[in-house]
Design a protein around this motif. Structure first.
Motif, short mmCIF file in Angstrom:
data_model
loop_
_atom_site.label_atom_id
_atom_site.label_comp_id
_atom_site.label_asym_id
_atom_site.label_seq_id
_atom_site.Cartn_x
_atom_site.Cartn_y
_atom_site.Cartn_z
N UNK A 125 15.16 7.58 -4.68
CA UNK A 125 13.94 6.77 -4.52
C UNK A 125 12.75 7.59 -4.02
N UNK A 126 13.00 8.63 -3.24
CA UNK A 126 11.89 9.47 -2.78
C UNK A 126 11.23 10.15 -3.97
N UNK A 127 12.03 10.77 -4.84
CA UNK A 127 11.47 11.48 -5.99
C UNK A 127 10.72 10.50 -6.89
N UNK A 131 6.80 11.07 -7.78
CA UNK A 131 6.35 11.24 -9.15
C UNK A 131 5.36 10.15 -9.55
N UNK A 132 5.59 8.95 -9.03
CA UNK A 132 4.66 7.86 -9.34
C UNK A 132 3.27 8.12 -8.78
N UNK A 133 3.21 8.90 -7.70
CA UNK A 133 1.92 9.18 -7.06
C UNK A 133 1.30 10.49 -7.54
N UNK A 134 1.99 11.25 -8.40
CA UNK A 134 1.51 12.57 -8.83
C UNK A 134 1.69 12.71 -10.33
N UNK A 135 0.70 12.33 -11.12
CA UNK A 135 0.83 12.37 -12.59
C UNK A 135 1.19 13.76 -13.15
N UNK A 136 0.65 14.81 -12.53
CA UNK A 136 0.95 16.16 -13.04
C UNK A 136 2.42 16.49 -12.86
N UNK A 137 2.97 16.15 -11.70
CA UNK A 137 4.38 16.38 -11.46
C UNK A 137 5.23 15.50 -12.37
N UNK A 162 5.94 21.66 -6.38
CA UNK A 162 5.09 20.49 -6.19
C UNK A 162 5.81 19.41 -5.38
N UNK A 163 7.09 19.20 -5.69
CA UNK A 163 7.84 18.18 -4.95
C UNK A 163 8.07 18.61 -3.51
N UNK A 164 8.32 19.90 -3.30
CA UNK A 164 8.52 20.40 -1.94
C UNK A 164 7.27 20.20 -1.09
N UNK A 165 6.11 20.50 -1.66
CA UNK A 165 4.85 20.30 -0.94
C UNK A 165 4.61 18.81 -0.65
N UNK A 166 4.95 17.98 -1.61
CA UNK A 166 4.77 16.54 -1.43
C UNK A 166 5.69 16.00 -0.35
N UNK A 167 6.93 16.49 -0.30
CA UNK A 167 7.88 16.06 0.73
C UNK A 167 7.38 16.47 2.11
N UNK A 168 6.83 17.68 2.21
CA UNK A 168 6.32 18.15 3.49
C UNK A 168 5.18 17.26 3.99
N UNK A 169 4.27 16.91 3.10
CA UNK A 169 3.17 16.02 3.48
C UNK A 169 3.70 14.64 3.86
N UNK A 170 4.68 14.16 3.10
CA UNK A 170 5.25 12.85 3.39
C UNK A 170 5.97 12.88 4.74
#
Length: 251
Positions: A125-127, A131-137, A162-170
């Motif tokens: 569910x995290x991924x 992905x729903x919030x990042x069209x490029x990813x 990209x996912x790693x950076x997004x997880x860090x921000x989350x």
């Protein structure tokens, strides 16, 4: 050398603290825990063979169980695991040299304990959310889906970054949300480094014993609202490992 012994030092406590009869130290069989006193202080110690290896899982458990059990009934300053001194005189010297600093620190931990809040994301569910919030990813994920790894290696590497950076921000946002939720109920807090790439929350809190029930209620409510995305655990009560230790005060 095999017959030589020293004293393993667990923590510093007020002088009126007595080890319980069932208090067990490190070693096999477990060492008998005693208190060495000086002024307003005491050190919890047990005898250990100088040739005896330290750091076995059972030793770490005994160290933590003794300190955590003590923290429930009295303030305690943990001493770094593995601290072994030659004998009672060395313990007395430690207490004497840093007496006032130790006393002041113990006063600050009276009727306070540490809790650790650890949360880990459910990966799928995290991924999906990321992905729903990042069209490029999301487009990269579509491109590599069903493709051989070798043929899509560069896209997969970029997607992973990209996912790693997004997880860090989350994760940073999740930590802030938990901090905001419990801020009125805690004395102090500190962030711990993540232990896994899917960690959502890893925070330590110093809590007044009188407010523990309120603190737990707020965290249970938070965990309930996020259970589909995060598996949360509350660990404690603990000695204040993350907030002060005797070796830090002693320099």
């Amino acid at each position: 050398m095999a017959d030589e012994t020293g004293l393993f030092v667990y923590g510093i406590v007020p002088s009126d603290v007595e080890p319980t009869p069932d208090a067990a130290g490190i070693g096999d069989p477990p060492g008998e825990v005693a208190a060495i006193r000086h002024g307003e202080l005491a050190a919890l110690v047990s005898e250990v063979g100088l040739a005896e290896p330290l750091g076995r899982p059972a030793d770490l458990r005994a160290y933590q169980e003794l300190l955590d059990g003590t923290a429930v009934v009295a303030p305690v300053l943990p001493v770094r695991f593995g601290t072994v001194v030659t004998g009672p005189d060395a313990v007395t010297e430690l207490l004497g040299n840093h007496h006032d600093g130790f006393v002041a620190a113990l006063d600050g931990f009276e009727d306070r304990v540490e809790y650790v809040v650890h949360g880990r994301y459910h990966e799928e569910p995290l991924v999906e959310e990321l992905l729903a919030a990042a069209p490029q990813a999301a487009e990269l994920a579509r491109q590599v889906h069903g493709q051989p790894e070798a043929a899509s290696r560069q896209q997969r590497l970029r997607l992973g970054e990209m996912l790693s950076q997004a997880v860090e921000l989350r994760r940073e946002a999740e930590n802030r949300h938990v901090l905001d939720a419990v801020a009125p109920l805690v004395v102090e807090s500190t962030a711990r480094p993540p232990s896994n790439e899917l960690d959502a929350v890893n925070l330590a809190f110093l809590v007044d014993s009188a407010r523990v029930d309120e603190f737990v209620d707020v965290l249970e409510e938070y965990a309930g609202r996020h259970r589909d995305l995060i598996r949360m655990r509350l660990l404690g009560p603990h000695a204040p490992y993350d907030f002060v230790a005797a070796h830090q005060l002693a320099g």
